[in-house]
Design an enzyme around this catalytic site. Structure first.
Site, PDB file in Angstrom:
ATOM      1  N   LYS A  41      25.091  -8.317  30.428  1.00 43.31           N
ATOM      2  CA  LYS A  41      25.332  -9.764  30.220  1.00 43.31           C
ATOM      3  C   LYS A  41      24.513 -10.589  31.208  1.00 43.31           C
ATOM      4  CE  LYS A  41      29.732  -9.292  31.170  1.00 43.31           C
ATOM      5  NZ  LYS A  41      29.818  -7.861  31.547  1.00 43.31           N
ATOM      6  N   ARG A 116      38.154 -13.706  29.303  1.00 46.12           N
ATOM      7  CA  ARG A 116      38.380 -12.272  29.466  1.00 46.12           C
ATOM      8  C   ARG A 116      39.788 -11.869  29.046  1.00 46.12           C
ATOM      9  NH1 ARG A 116      34.341 -11.125  33.744  1.00 46.12           N
ATOM     10  NH2 ARG A 116      34.509  -8.972  34.339  1.00 46.12           N
ATOM     11  N   ARG A 155      22.768  -0.650  40.703  1.00 48.55           N
ATOM     12  CA  ARG A 155      22.406  -2.082  40.685  1.00 48.55           C
ATOM     13  C   ARG A 155      22.250  -2.646  42.098  1.00 48.55           C
ATOM     14  NH1 ARG A 155      26.054  -6.245  37.410  1.00 48.55           N
ATOM     15  NH2 ARG A 155      27.722  -5.235  38.565  1.00 48.55           N
ATOM     16  N   ARG A 188      26.996  -4.891  45.275  1.00 46.52           N
ATOM     17  CA  ARG A 188      28.316  -5.511  45.189  1.00 46.52           C
ATOM     18  C   ARG A 188      29.393  -4.541  45.648  1.00 46.52           C
ATOM     19  NH1 ARG A 188      28.732  -8.282  39.310  1.00 46.52           N
ATOM     20  NH2 ARG A 188      30.802  -7.338  39.388  1.00 46.52           N
ATOM     21  N   ARG A 199      37.887  -1.541  36.493  1.00 45.17           N
ATOM     22  CA  ARG A 199      37.243  -2.646  35.764  1.00 45.17           C
ATOM     23  C   ARG A 199      37.173  -2.309  34.270  1.00 45.17           C
ATOM     24  NH1 ARG A 199      31.875  -3.195  39.158  1.00 45.17           N
ATOM     25  NH2 ARG A 199      31.335  -4.846  37.669  1.00 45.17           N
TER      26      ARG A 199
HETATM   27  P1  AP5 Z   1      24.072  -6.484  34.456  1.00 42.99           P
HETATM   28  O1  AP5 Z   1      23.305  -7.315  33.483  1.00 42.99           O
HETATM   29  O2  AP5 Z   1      24.070  -6.920  35.878  1.00 42.99           O
HETATM   30  O3  AP5 Z   1      25.556  -6.226  33.908  1.00 42.99           O
HETATM   31  P2  AP5 Z   1      26.727  -7.231  33.557  1.00 42.99           P
HETATM   32  O4  AP5 Z   1      27.097  -7.016  32.122  1.00 42.99           O
HETATM   33  O5  AP5 Z   1      26.395  -8.628  33.961  1.00 42.99           O
HETATM   34  O6  AP5 Z   1      27.880  -6.585  34.435  1.00 42.99           O
HETATM   35  P3  AP5 Z   1      28.809  -7.152  35.598  1.00 42.99           P
HETATM   36  O7  AP5 Z   1      29.173  -5.939  36.421  1.00 42.99           O
HETATM   37  O8  AP5 Z   1      28.218  -8.286  36.342  1.00 42.99           O
HETATM   38  O9  AP5 Z   1      30.021  -7.618  34.744  1.00 42.99           O
HETATM   39  P4  AP5 Z   1      31.473  -7.677  35.130  1.00 42.99           P
HETATM   40  O10 AP5 Z   1      31.975  -8.304  33.900  1.00 42.99           O
HETATM   41  O11 AP5 Z   1      32.153  -6.435  35.539  1.00 42.99           O
HETATM   42  O12 AP5 Z   1      31.464  -8.523  36.489  1.00 42.99           O
HETATM   43  P5  AP5 Z   1      31.786 -10.027  36.819  1.00 42.99           P
HETATM   44  O13 AP5 Z   1      30.894 -10.444  37.905  1.00 42.99           O
HETATM   45  O14 AP5 Z   1      31.852 -10.852  35.564  1.00 42.99           O
HETATM   46  O15 AP5 Z   1      23.509  -4.981  34.370  1.00 42.99           O
HETATM   47  C1  AP5 Z   1      23.984  -3.953  35.218  1.00 42.99           C
HETATM   48  C2  AP5 Z   1      22.817  -3.091  35.741  1.00 42.99           C
HETATM   49  O16 AP5 Z   1      22.207  -2.425  34.643  1.00 42.99           O
HETATM   50  C3  AP5 Z   1      21.698  -3.915  36.422  1.00 42.99           C
HETATM   51  O17 AP5 Z   1      21.243  -3.203  37.530  1.00 42.99           O
HETATM   52  C4  AP5 Z   1      20.602  -4.030  35.338  1.00 42.99           C
HETATM   53  O18 AP5 Z   1      19.321  -4.065  35.913  1.00 42.99           O
HETATM   54  C5  AP5 Z   1      20.829  -2.791  34.494  1.00 42.99           C
HETATM   55  N1  AP5 Z   1      20.627  -3.057  33.072  1.00 42.99           N
HETATM   56  C6  AP5 Z   1      21.002  -4.177  32.381  1.00 42.99           C
HETATM   57  N2  AP5 Z   1      20.672  -4.060  31.075  1.00 42.99           N
HETATM   58  C7  AP5 Z   1      20.107  -2.808  30.938  1.00 42.99           C
HETATM   59  C8  AP5 Z   1      19.595  -2.071  29.816  1.00 42.99           C
HETATM   60  N3  AP5 Z   1      19.585  -2.603  28.576  1.00 42.99           N
HETATM   61  N4  AP5 Z   1      19.121  -0.823  30.052  1.00 42.99           N
HETATM   62  C9  AP5 Z   1      19.132  -0.281  31.303  1.00 42.99           C
HETATM   63  N5  AP5 Z   1      19.597  -0.938  32.405  1.00 42.99           N
HETATM   64  C10 AP5 Z   1      20.084  -2.187  32.218  1.00 42.99           C
HETATM   65  O19 AP5 Z   1      33.302  -9.938  37.338  1.00 42.99           O
HETATM   66  C11 AP5 Z   1      33.634  -9.357  38.588  1.00 42.99           C
HETATM   67  C12 AP5 Z   1      35.124  -9.534  38.868  1.00 42.99           C
HETATM   68  O20 AP5 Z   1      35.448 -10.957  38.919  1.00 42.99           O
HETATM   69  C13 AP5 Z   1      36.088  -8.983  37.812  1.00 42.99           C
HETATM   70  O21 AP5 Z   1      36.332  -7.603  38.030  1.00 42.99           O
HETATM   71  C14 AP5 Z   1      37.322  -9.863  38.045  1.00 42.99           C
HETATM   72  O22 AP5 Z   1      38.081  -9.436  39.156  1.00 42.99           O
HETATM   73  C15 AP5 Z   1      36.738 -11.222  38.365  1.00 42.99           C
HETATM   74  N6  AP5 Z   1      36.573 -12.086  37.172  1.00 42.99           N
HETATM   75  C16 AP5 Z   1      35.390 -12.565  36.680  1.00 42.99           C
HETATM   76  N7  AP5 Z   1      35.606 -13.318  35.585  1.00 42.99           N
HETATM   77  C17 AP5 Z   1      36.941 -13.313  35.367  1.00 42.99           C
HETATM   78  C18 AP5 Z   1      37.771 -13.902  34.359  1.00 42.99           C
HETATM   79  N8  AP5 Z   1      37.264 -14.635  33.350  1.00 42.99           N
HETATM   80  N9  AP5 Z   1      39.117 -13.696  34.438  1.00 42.99           N
HETATM   81  C19 AP5 Z   1      39.653 -12.972  35.447  1.00 42.99           C
HETATM   82  N10 AP5 Z   1      38.919 -12.384  36.411  1.00 42.99           N
HETATM   83  C20 AP5 Z   1      37.573 -12.541  36.381  1.00 42.99           C
END
Ligand code: AP5
Length: 242
Positions: A41, A116, A155, A188, A199
């Site tokens: 994402k 979410r 990452r 992270r 997660r």
């Molecule tokens: P990347 O694009 O960084 O992945 P992502 O989908 O953005 O994953 P996140 O880990 O950031 O999502 P998340 O939803 O767990 O975390 P968030 O910060 O929202 O890609 C990952 C890696 O793979 C990178 O190194 C990239 O280079 C590589 N890659 C990407 N695409 C690729 C491909 N096609 N092929 C190969 N490699 C690839 O949330 C964190 C925490 O915040 C949650 O756990 C929760 O506690 C809290 N939180 C956030 N939002 C909410 C909400 N709405 N409600 C409640 N709690 C929340």
């Protein structure tokens, strides 16, 4: 204001003018990106943002900034985030409600990591209804869990820009260093195999029902998020231009 503009180099002014002209011909879009941790994402968001002149609202990034700044929001969110659990609906709904008012969201937004839970989705619908707006498309980054551990543990992030690298799939020119600023990259705290398990549990239990919620409204486009990044971008572009 005019005096300030006089100080701006012509090339910057022209670039901004061209950007605004390009943006004025783009349709408004309100997009949601849903997918498990590491599904891509955050990798695809900046590309969509530039193409359609949208703002990118990532609740995870906003919460991490609040944690780093030790604001009261950050203090409340930290414990759940460290454990890989979701923070409360009220906290995230509040930050999204505020963030959507930014001028950069004028042509629409990309919500990355929100909603979410079904409660968050319902609250978003209420917020948009008040503005006479609605969600246009939900991009579902569908991918098998087994692929995600390698993506998450490899990452590396440049904290101030949000640029993301991967030791195997998208390595920086020099290990541990941002390509553009020369500043150090970080990992992270929740990007460990152990926290990833929680997660993913939260994703399957609390977030997958959100996909059903939007499927019933006919808004979901399924992507093959296991493909290489460029191929995922092509799929996204196809969905958004149809
Ligand atoms: P990347 O694009 O960084 O992945 P992502 O989908 O953005 O994953 P996140 O880990 O950031 O999502 P998340 O939803 O767990 O975390 P968030 O910060 O929202 O890609 C990952 C890696 O793979 C990178 O190194 C990239 O280079 C590589 N890659 C990407 N695409 C690729 C491909 N096609 N092929 C190969 N490699 C690839 O949330 C964190 C925490 O915040 C949650 O756990 C929760 O506690 C809290 N939180 C956030 N939002 C909410 C909400 N709405 N409600 C409640 N709690 C929340």
């Amino acid at each position: 204001m005019a005096a300030n503009l006089e100080d701006v180099p012509s090339v910057d002014l022209m670039t901004e003018l061209l950007r605004r002209m390009k943006c004025s011909s783009k349709p408004d879009k309100r997009l949601i990106l849903i997918g498990p941790p590491g599904s891509g994402k955050g990798t695809q968001s900046p590309i969509i943002k530039d193409e359609y002149c949208l703002c990118h609202l990532a609740t995870g990034d906003m919460l991490r900034s609040a944690v780093a700044a030790k604001t009261s929001l950050g203090v409340k969110a930290k414990e759940a985030m460290d454990k890989g659990e979701l923070v409360s609906d009220d906290l995230v709904v509040g930050i999204i409600d505020e963030a959507m008012k930014k001028p950069s969201c004028q042509k629409g937004f990309i919500l990355d990591g929100f909603p979410r839970t079904v409660v968050q989705a319902q609250k978003l619908d209420e917020m948009l209804e008040k503005q006479g707006a609605k969600v246009d498309k939900v991009l579902n980054f569908a991918i098998d869990d087994a692929i995600l551990e390698e993506r998450i543990t490899g990452r590396w992030i440049h904290p101030s820009s949000g640029r993301t690298y991967h030791t195997k799939f998208a390595p920086p020119k020099s290990p541990g260093i941002d390509d553009f600023t020369g500043e150090p990259l970080i990992q992270r705290k929740d990007d460990t195999a152990a926290v990833l398990k929680s997660r993913l549990e939260a994703f399957h239990k609390q977030t997958e029902p959100v996909i059903d919620y939007y499927s019933k409204k006919g808004l979901v486009a399924n992507l093959h998020a296991e493909k290489p990044p460029k191929e995922v971008t092509t799929e996204v572009q196809k969905v958004l231009s149809s």
